[in-house]
Design a protein around this motif. Sequence first.
Motif, PDB file in Angstrom:
ATOM      1  N   LYS A 146       0.807  -1.220   0.000  1.00  0.00           N
ATOM      2  CA  LYS A 146       0.000   0.000   0.000  1.00  0.00           C
ATOM      3  C   LYS A 146       0.841   1.272   0.000  1.00  0.00           C
ATOM      4  CE  LYS A 146      -3.982  -2.017   2.403  1.00  0.00           C
ATOM      5  NZ  LYS A 146      -4.878  -1.904   3.573  1.00  0.00           N
ATOM      6  N   TYR A 147       2.014   1.219   0.633  1.00  0.00           N
ATOM      7  CA  TYR A 147       2.868   2.407   0.752  1.00  0.00           C
ATOM      8  C   TYR A 147       4.272   2.044   0.261  1.00  0.00           C
ATOM      9  CZ  TYR A 147      -0.942   3.772   3.871  1.00  0.00           C
ATOM     10  OH  TYR A 147      -2.175   4.059   4.405  1.00  0.00           O
ATOM     11  N   ARG A 148       4.379   1.705  -0.995  1.00  0.00           N
ATOM     12  CA  ARG A 148       5.631   1.176  -1.545  1.00  0.00           C
ATOM     13  C   ARG A 148       6.791   2.166  -1.395  1.00  0.00           C
ATOM     14  NH1 ARG A 148       8.081   1.526  -6.499  1.00  0.00           N
ATOM     15  NH2 ARG A 148       9.492  -0.185  -7.039  1.00  0.00           N
ATOM     16  N   LYS A 149       6.616   3.403  -1.857  1.00  0.00           N
ATOM     17  CA  LYS A 149       7.701   4.381  -1.817  1.00  0.00           C
ATOM     18  C   LYS A 149       8.115   4.704  -0.385  1.00  0.00           C
ATOM     19  CE  LYS A 149       6.691   6.629  -6.237  1.00  0.00           C
ATOM     20  NZ  LYS A 149       6.370   7.913  -6.907  1.00  0.00           N
ATOM     21  N   LEU A 150       7.126   4.858   0.499  1.00  0.00           N
ATOM     22  CA  LEU A 150       7.442   5.170   1.894  1.00  0.00           C
ATOM     23  C   LEU A 150       8.142   3.993   2.561  1.00  0.00           C
ATOM     24  CD1 LEU A 150       7.200   7.275   4.110  1.00  0.00           C
ATOM     25  CD2 LEU A 150       4.974   6.308   4.721  1.00  0.00           C
ATOM     26  N   CYS A 151       7.725   2.782   2.229  1.00  0.00           N
ATOM     27  CA  CYS A 151       8.371   1.587   2.788  1.00  0.00           C
ATOM     28  C   CYS A 151       9.830   1.505   2.350  1.00  0.00           C
ATOM     29  CB  CYS A 151       7.609   0.337   2.352  1.00  0.00           C
ATOM     30  SG  CYS A 151       8.319  -1.209   2.952  1.00  0.00           S
ATOM     31  N   ILE A 152      10.097   1.801   1.078  1.00  0.00           N
ATOM     32  CA  ILE A 152      11.479   1.789   0.581  1.00  0.00           C
ATOM     33  C   ILE A 152      12.316   2.840   1.297  1.00  0.00           C
ATOM     34  CG2 ILE A 152      12.903   2.264  -1.448  1.00  0.00           C
ATOM     35  CD1 ILE A 152      10.672   1.071  -3.157  1.00  0.00           C
ATOM     36  N   TRP A 153      11.729   4.026   1.533  1.00  0.00           N
ATOM     37  CA  TRP A 153      12.472   5.086   2.209  1.00  0.00           C
ATOM     38  C   TRP A 153      12.788   4.702   3.648  1.00  0.00           C
ATOM     39  CZ3 TRP A 153      11.533   8.438   6.360  1.00  0.00           C
ATOM     40  CH2 TRP A 153      12.425   9.500   6.477  1.00  0.00           C
ATOM     41  N   VAL A 154      11.810   4.135   4.358  1.00  0.00           N
ATOM     42  CA  VAL A 154      12.032   3.720   5.750  1.00  0.00           C
ATOM     43  C   VAL A 154      13.123   2.659   5.817  1.00  0.00           C
ATOM     44  CG1 VAL A 154      10.986   2.546   7.712  1.00  0.00           C
ATOM     45  CG2 VAL A 154       9.717   4.334   6.528  1.00  0.00           C
ATOM     46  N   THR A 155      13.090   1.706   4.893  1.00  0.00           N
ATOM     47  CA  THR A 155      14.116   0.667   4.859  1.00  0.00           C
ATOM     48  C   THR A 155      15.492   1.274   4.593  1.00  0.00           C
ATOM     49  OG1 THR A 155      12.498  -0.931   4.024  1.00  0.00           O
ATOM     50  CG2 THR A 155      14.821  -1.482   3.757  1.00  0.00           C
TER      51      THR A 155
END
Length: 358
Positions: free
Chosen positions: A153-162
């Motif tokens: 659902k939040y692909r870009k935000l998940c990548i940034w957090v990782t």
Amino acid sequence: MKYNRLKAFFKDGPRPIPTSLIRYRDLAAWAGAQRKKDRKGNLHPLFRRLLNDIEFEWNPVADHWGKKFEIYAKGMKRRKDKCQEEHLPEVIISWAEKQRLRLQWGHMSVQEEQHLNDIGFVWNRRHEFWNRSYAQLVAFVMMHGHCTPSPSKYRKLCIWVTSQRNQRKEGRLTDDQIVLLNSIGMSWKVLEERFEETIIKLNEFIEEHEHSRVPNSYSAFLFSWVANQRAKKRAGILSMAHQKALTAIGFDWNPGEAWKRMQDEAWEKHMKVIRVWYRRHGDLPRMIGKAGTSHNRAVGYLQTLRVRARRKSDEDIYILTALRRRELNTMGMAWEGRFEDVWTQRIKELRTFRKVHG
């Protein structure tokens, strides 16, 4: 002579003189000399007027900068996110990066810097992108109460957090950034936390079912997770801490042997009821519909064996061995059709036998 060559070169309009071509290098050098004389005030007014007549560029660098600036400003005019320049032509993207370097090196004029500031030019894209992504994470935390956005659902935000977790491990996050992330409850060891949460769910399943063979119907996630832990152990990549934690709750690392034990126990349990029935009544088909919980379960087990007899997979062959099939055959096991139909057929055969033999 050089003027006439330049006039012929500008026949289709003024354009940069290509110094990469040998035949134009002397013409480019002459044009540069005219600009230098003009800056020093040594160029004759007549010559300047003649050059102006063919639209000679006295400051090509500034004119070139202005054209690139206009293209950049037009391309970014309707963009809310001033960090996103990917939609621009590559030559304009390179020009924008060059402006950032020029400012760092002190090679940019005050007027150029002011022009770029007026259109909201982002001088530090990385810093601006980090602040924008952090604001999105803050909004996510306020809505969901945690810092682990779903990749679906939040692909870009998940990548940034990782990436923030990885950068912290590599020491590439500033102290201020770490403080900001900690202030909203950033989880730096999310894999360990997920492991702890999942092992709690697995422990609940084991306490309820007395085994760790989680079916897919119970939880698709837990089913896959359990299989992954066994696969990691076989590959030698599961940490000893995780192995000890799973073993402590009774995790079965070799479910194949446990499955066989469970099938053998089920055979003995149900066959005990079936044998008692057969000794009393002498025919398995008549078991259908009789009262009793253990009796009904035994009938269901017989139905399952009939299905396994048709499939003949490795598991089915293990459960329904030749010896077990022989025992059921002696009891009149009906492998095809319904038990009720077989019982009715046996009654007809018995009546026919009575008529013939009295």
